[in-house]
Design a protein around this motif. Structure first.
Motif, PDB file in Angstrom:
ATOM      1  N   PHE A 256      -9.410   4.148  -1.777  1.00 27.87           N
ATOM      2  CA  PHE A 256      -9.288   2.844  -1.249  1.00 27.87           C
ATOM      3  C   PHE A 256      -8.771   1.515  -2.176  1.00 27.87           C
ATOM      4  CE2 PHE A 256     -11.310  -1.424  -0.715  1.00 27.87           C
ATOM      5  CZ  PHE A 256     -11.268  -1.545   0.566  1.00 27.87           C
ATOM      6  N   LEU A 257      -9.250   1.850  -3.609  1.00 28.35           N
ATOM      7  CA  LEU A 257      -8.879   1.062  -4.607  1.00 28.35           C
ATOM      8  C   LEU A 257      -7.584   0.988  -4.959  1.00 28.35           C
ATOM      9  CD1 LEU A 257     -12.095   1.210  -7.001  1.00 28.35           C
ATOM     10  CD2 LEU A 257     -11.507  -0.698  -5.414  1.00 28.35           C
ATOM     11  N   LYS A 258      -7.025   2.243  -4.840  1.00 33.83           N
ATOM     12  CA  LYS A 258      -5.551   2.467  -5.187  1.00 33.83           C
ATOM     13  C   LYS A 258      -4.718   1.915  -4.014  1.00 33.83           C
ATOM     14  CE  LYS A 258      -2.154   6.306  -5.343  1.00 33.83           C
ATOM     15  NZ  LYS A 258      -1.869   7.709  -4.964  1.00 33.83           N
ATOM     16  N   ASP A 259      -5.069   2.155  -2.899  1.00 36.78           N
ATOM     17  CA  ASP A 259      -4.281   1.399  -1.696  1.00 36.78           C
ATOM     18  C   ASP A 259      -4.186  -0.011  -1.662  1.00 36.78           C
ATOM     19  OD1 ASP A 259      -3.634   1.458   1.612  1.00 36.78           O
ATOM     20  OD2 ASP A 259      -2.255   2.804   0.359  1.00 36.78           O
TER      21      ASP A 259
ATOM     22  N   GLY B  77       0.882  -1.242  -0.035  1.00 44.98           N
ATOM     23  CA  GLY B  77      -0.125  -0.063   0.040  1.00 44.98           C
ATOM     24  C   GLY B  77       0.852   1.301  -0.053  1.00 44.98           C
ATOM     25  N   THR B  78       0.278   2.385   0.205  1.00 49.74           N
ATOM     26  CA  THR B  78       0.928   3.834   0.332  1.00 49.74           C
ATOM     27  C   THR B  78       1.917   3.658   1.356  1.00 49.74           C
ATOM     28  OG1 THR B  78      -1.129   4.600  -0.558  1.00 49.74           O
ATOM     29  CG2 THR B  78       0.458   6.109   0.345  1.00 49.74           C
TER      30      THR B  78
ATOM     31  N   LEU C 131      -7.439  -2.278   7.058  1.00 48.18           N
ATOM     32  CA  LEU C 131      -7.827  -1.236   8.000  1.00 48.18           C
ATOM     33  C   LEU C 131      -7.326   0.286   7.471  1.00 48.18           C
ATOM     34  CD1 LEU C 131      -7.232  -3.030  11.381  1.00 48.18           C
ATOM     35  CD2 LEU C 131      -9.447  -2.252  10.456  1.00 48.18           C
ATOM     36  N   ILE C 132      -6.217   0.091   6.957  1.00 52.80           N
ATOM     37  CA  ILE C 132      -5.461   1.219   6.521  1.00 52.80           C
ATOM     38  C   ILE C 132      -6.234   1.801   5.390  1.00 52.80           C
ATOM     39  CG2 ILE C 132      -3.315   2.222   5.568  1.00 52.80           C
ATOM     40  CD1 ILE C 132      -1.854   0.188   7.336  1.00 52.80           C
ATOM     41  N   ALA C 133      -6.298   1.082   4.267  1.00 49.88           N
ATOM     42  CA  ALA C 133      -7.215   1.594   2.985  1.00 49.88           C
ATOM     43  C   ALA C 133      -8.416   2.104   3.575  1.00 49.88           C
ATOM     44  CB  ALA C 133      -7.127   0.358   1.989  1.00 49.88           C
ATOM     45  N   ASN C 134      -9.355   1.538   4.301  1.00 43.89           N
ATOM     46  CA  ASN C 134     -10.587   1.863   4.914  1.00 43.89           C
ATOM     47  C   ASN C 134     -10.452   3.156   5.566  1.00 43.89           C
ATOM     48  OD1 ASN C 134     -13.298   1.426   4.666  1.00 43.89           O
ATOM     49  ND2 ASN C 134     -13.264   0.712   6.763  1.00 43.89           N
ATOM     50  N   ALA C 135      -9.556   3.277   6.324  1.00 40.44           N
ATOM     51  CA  ALA C 135      -9.343   4.792   7.145  1.00 40.44           C
ATOM     52  C   ALA C 135      -8.898   5.813   6.279  1.00 40.44           C
ATOM     53  CB  ALA C 135      -8.107   4.552   8.164  1.00 40.44           C
TER      54      ALA C 135
END
Length: 269
Positions: A209-212, A121-122, A227-231
């Motif tokens: 969200f989709l990117k991460d 992810g990012t 959890l991170i993408a959702n946050a």
């Protein structure tokens, strides 16, 4: 190269000890800019021999710039209290030779969420410019998401080693921090005259969200990745919701102000 370390803090007793211990291996000039901590943050920093200053909160960039102005050396390593340089980075900085003022240094970050490493992810590819000469550049001064200003002739170099970043101790803490940033960012956008659109409010959170989670493979971090993408999606939606509220309040205040318009005439003649 002689370096000063500047750290901004508020209630960071859980991590400040490890941060300043690493910083003291780089330099004897460690400045802690504290914003009214009510825990042991300042006591811990003082016990490590740091110079500690209490200052009103003006914003991340502004307080970092104030700290840099107080440093004894022109080269500044900027850290947050939950960021800890590793041995390789400390050695790399210790061995730096004097450079031209327009060199700025990019450092890799290793993120942790709930104490466990985030690989994708990012967050998994994070790197930030944190070592610079204060005579050459400084931090931008929005309320949040400050950046080091990069003049046109800046030369970016990478340093070996990395900073361990212990960002979220648990989902609740990270969500609270994200909502705080969302409010500050909305205020920045409002000052800049930006407006919320349906695309920003509904599609931007989905895109983030989709990117991460998908494109940057956050899914491979399991529950942490979710959890991170959702946050991040919640943060994106919240900042545009807050911006919408700010804009509506501004307009309400503007039209209410029209009723206060009074014409004064000179009746002395």
């Amino acid at each position: 190269m002689t370096v000063s370390v500047v750290i901004i803090t508020k209630n960071e007793a859980a991590t400040i000890g490890r941060c300043v211990a690493a910083a003291k291996r780089i330099t004897d000039d460690v400045i802690v800019m504290d914003n009214g901590s009510t825990d042991e943050t300042t006591d811990i920093a003082l016990n490590y021999g740091c110079r500690v200053y209490q200052e009103k909160w003006y914003g991340y960039g502004t307080n970092k710039n104030h700290g840099a102005a107080l440093a004894r050396h022109n080269w500044i390593l900027s850290l947050d209290a939950d960021e800890i340089p590793d041995d390789e980075l400390i050695t790399a900085i210790q061995n730096l030779q004097p450079e031209a003022d327009n060199i700025i240094y990019d450092i890799r970050f290793r993120a942790y969420f709930g104490g466990k490493r985030v690989r994708f992810g990012t967050w998994g590819r994070d790197h930030r410019i944190r070592l610079f000469n204060r005579n050459y550049t400084s931090w931008s001064e929005p309320l949040v998401h400050e950046n080091l200003i990069k003049p046109g002739d800046a030369v970016i170099k990478k340093l070996s080693g990395l900073v361990h970043h212990y960002s979220g101790k648990n989902p609740e803490q990270y969500r609270a921090k994200a909502m705080h940033y969302a409010r500050l960012n909305a205020r920045n956008y409002s000052h800049e005259g930006k407006k919320t659109t349906a695309v920003k409010l509904y599609l931007a959170p989905l895109f983030h969200f989709l990117k991460d989670y998908i494109f940057l493979l956050g899914i491979l971090d399991g529950k942490r990745g979710w959890l991170i993408a959702n946050a991040m999606a919640q943060y994106t939606r919240a900042k545009y919701q807050y911006l919408k509220q700010e804009t509506e309040q501004k307009e309400k205040n503007y039209y209410a102000g029209e009723n206060l318009l009074v014409e004064y005439q000179n009746h002395s003649h």
